[in-house]
Scaffold this motif. Sequence first.
Motif, PDB file in Angstrom:
ATOM      1  N   THR A  79      -8.406  -1.084  -3.917  1.00 47.61           N
ATOM      2  CA  THR A  79      -7.558  -1.457  -2.783  1.00 47.61           C
ATOM      3  C   THR A  79      -8.372  -1.893  -1.561  1.00 47.61           C
ATOM      4  O   THR A  79      -7.860  -2.626  -0.714  1.00 47.61           O
ATOM      5  CB  THR A  79      -6.678  -0.272  -2.350  1.00 47.61           C
ATOM      6  OG1 THR A  79      -7.531   0.810  -1.951  1.00 47.61           O
ATOM      7  CG2 THR A  79      -5.772   0.184  -3.491  1.00 47.61           C
ATOM      8  N   PRO A 157       6.854  -0.986  -5.239  1.00 50.13           N
ATOM      9  CA  PRO A 157       6.156  -2.115  -4.612  1.00 50.13           C
ATOM     10  C   PRO A 157       6.816  -3.467  -4.850  1.00 50.13           C
ATOM     11  O   PRO A 157       6.248  -4.498  -4.500  1.00 50.13           O
ATOM     12  CB  PRO A 157       4.776  -2.063  -5.279  1.00 50.13           C
ATOM     13  CG  PRO A 157       5.059  -1.535  -6.639  1.00 50.13           C
ATOM     14  CD  PRO A 157       6.189  -0.545  -6.472  1.00 50.13           C
ATOM     15  N   THR A 339       7.790   0.283  -0.805  1.00 47.75           N
ATOM     16  CA  THR A 339       6.538   0.656  -0.129  1.00 47.75           C
ATOM     17  C   THR A 339       5.751  -0.573   0.304  1.00 47.75           C
ATOM     18  O   THR A 339       4.574  -0.492   0.614  1.00 47.75           O
ATOM     19  CB  THR A 339       5.675   1.532  -1.056  1.00 47.75           C
ATOM     20  OG1 THR A 339       5.552   0.891  -2.342  1.00 47.75           O
ATOM     21  CG2 THR A 339       6.289   2.903  -1.241  1.00 47.75           C
ATOM     22  N   LYS A 341       5.752  -5.037  -0.620  1.00 43.98           N
ATOM     23  CA  LYS A 341       5.495  -5.833  -1.818  1.00 43.98           C
ATOM     24  C   LYS A 341       3.999  -5.992  -2.052  1.00 43.98           C
ATOM     25  O   LYS A 341       3.238  -6.279  -1.132  1.00 43.98           O
ATOM     26  CB  LYS A 341       6.170  -7.198  -1.694  1.00 43.98           C
ATOM     27  CG  LYS A 341       7.689  -7.119  -1.755  1.00 43.98           C
ATOM     28  CD  LYS A 341       8.323  -8.494  -1.820  1.00 43.98           C
ATOM     29  CE  LYS A 341       9.838  -8.392  -1.963  1.00 43.98           C
ATOM     30  NZ  LYS A 341      10.481  -9.717  -2.067  1.00 43.98           N
ATOM     31  N   GLY A 342       3.599  -5.798  -3.311  1.00 37.21           N
ATOM     32  CA  GLY A 342       2.182  -5.883  -3.646  1.00 37.21           C
ATOM     33  C   GLY A 342       1.958  -5.568  -5.102  1.00 37.21           C
ATOM     34  O   GLY A 342       2.911  -5.596  -5.901  1.00 37.21           O
ATOM     35  N   PHE A 350      -2.719  -1.135  -6.236  1.00 38.24           N
ATOM     36  CA  PHE A 350      -1.477  -0.605  -5.666  1.00 38.24           C
ATOM     37  C   PHE A 350      -1.750   0.163  -4.369  1.00 38.24           C
ATOM     38  O   PHE A 350      -2.666   0.978  -4.295  1.00 38.24           O
ATOM     39  CB  PHE A 350      -0.782   0.324  -6.657  1.00 38.24           C
ATOM     40  CG  PHE A 350       0.374   1.083  -6.060  1.00 38.24           C
ATOM     41  CD1 PHE A 350       1.578   0.454  -5.830  1.00 38.24           C
ATOM     42  CD2 PHE A 350       0.242   2.418  -5.684  1.00 38.24           C
ATOM     43  CE1 PHE A 350       2.642   1.140  -5.249  1.00 38.24           C
ATOM     44  CE2 PHE A 350       1.284   3.112  -5.113  1.00 38.24           C
ATOM     45  CZ  PHE A 350       2.499   2.463  -4.899  1.00 38.24           C
ATOM     46  N   VAL A 352       0.387   1.837  -0.639  1.00 40.19           N
ATOM     47  CA  VAL A 352       1.619   2.156   0.083  1.00 40.19           C
ATOM     48  C   VAL A 352       1.463   1.784   1.547  1.00 40.19           C
ATOM     49  O   VAL A 352       0.449   2.125   2.177  1.00 40.19           O
ATOM     50  CB  VAL A 352       1.943   3.662  -0.042  1.00 40.19           C
ATOM     51  CG1 VAL A 352       3.099   4.058   0.869  1.00 40.19           C
ATOM     52  CG2 VAL A 352       2.261   4.017  -1.493  1.00 40.19           C
ATOM     53  N   ASP A 353       2.454   1.097   2.092  1.00 40.50           N
ATOM     54  CA  ASP A 353       2.482   0.806   3.523  1.00 40.50           C
ATOM     55  C   ASP A 353       2.786   2.116   4.258  1.00 40.50           C
ATOM     56  O   ASP A 353       3.858   2.688   4.104  1.00 40.50           O
ATOM     57  CB  ASP A 353       3.567  -0.243   3.812  1.00 40.50           C
ATOM     58  CG  ASP A 353       3.577  -0.712   5.263  1.00 40.50           C
ATOM     59  OD1 ASP A 353       3.167   0.060   6.140  1.00 40.50           O
ATOM     60  OD2 ASP A 353       4.023  -1.860   5.511  1.00 40.50           O
TER      61      ASP A 353
END
Length: 371
Positions: A79, A157, A339, A341-342, A350, A352-353
């Motif tokens: 990430t 996501p 969470t 888009k991604g 992966f 999480v915002d």
Amino acid sequence: MELEKKLISYFEWFHRNPELSYEEYGTTARIREILTEAGIEILPCKLETGLVAVIRGKSEGPVQALRCDIDALPVVEETGLSYASEYKGKMHACGHDFHTVSGIGCALLLQERRQELAGTVKVIFQPGEESSLGALKILETNVMDDVEMVWGIHADPTNEAGVLGIREGYVSAAVDRFKITVKGVGCHGAHPDDGTDPIPVAAAIVTALQCIVTRNVNAFHPALLSVTRIEAGKTWNVIPESAVLEGTVRTMNREDRVLFEKRVAEIARNTAVAYGAAAEVEWTAGCPAVYNDEKMVKKSMEAAEKCKLAVVPEESSMGGDDFSFLEEEIPGCYVKVGTGKGPAIHQPGFAVDERVILPTANYLTELILAR
């Protein structure tokens, strides 16, 4: 420190320190430390990893449970986050760190608002979800004996941060595993007539198994069968004596699940016999399908409206979640939380915002407080 900053700090700690299924000792200790500091009661139950917190309301009401899974995956993180996993080959690639901190946030908020709470809430920090059987550890205790409804969430996501996916009915599949061992007679690769080659038998079984989906299951029922591993032989010029197939079956319908177990065994054994070989079949039942209760879905929608969160129809997934074990005897509802888009879950990228953490904790709190 304000709650949002606290929760983000906790989240980053959990993300940096992922632990695989049934190895969540540090995770459990950290959860216990946070909750104990807030004066939240921890139930004494025989769990090696994971724990159950309880918040008791000031008035009578139902016993509700919130399930938050805590384990990570054997994935190498890619990430680039400043708080990326500090353990190579381990990563919270499914959002369980997000589930954990959302549950902590909900517990903290409920503890502050006990005067508004009717009944009791058990916040279950469950180990081993990625094994598909971790919820059984909870059911081995008496934690669920008095629970009247159970809630669960999952990171999503495919939706923008804070958008909720909610829908009545089956939303996640039952997960079963099969292993087929084809037994032939090994021989020289130049003289196949001296033996019984298990490899063409295995190939025929792979092809025939797909007919269960296309010819035995109702065309309107979601179902799939995937052969994910084939192994045979050690070298190029020897016909082996055996071959192994392994795979998974995913179903939404209970009758289809029974049908698959029966047909996989019949097809494997009879196909092998037709080729002069034999087949042994091992079937490992995993978690059942996740089903969202109608009344609980309505409450979920109402809480979303109160929190001013957008709602979209929850997509059905052929992925599984052992949350379903907890709702076999009681109503349950499993909400997807966008969470950002991604990259998909279980993927190295992966993420999480973090902006969704506090709104999720607030949403869960309103959901549980609703009468």
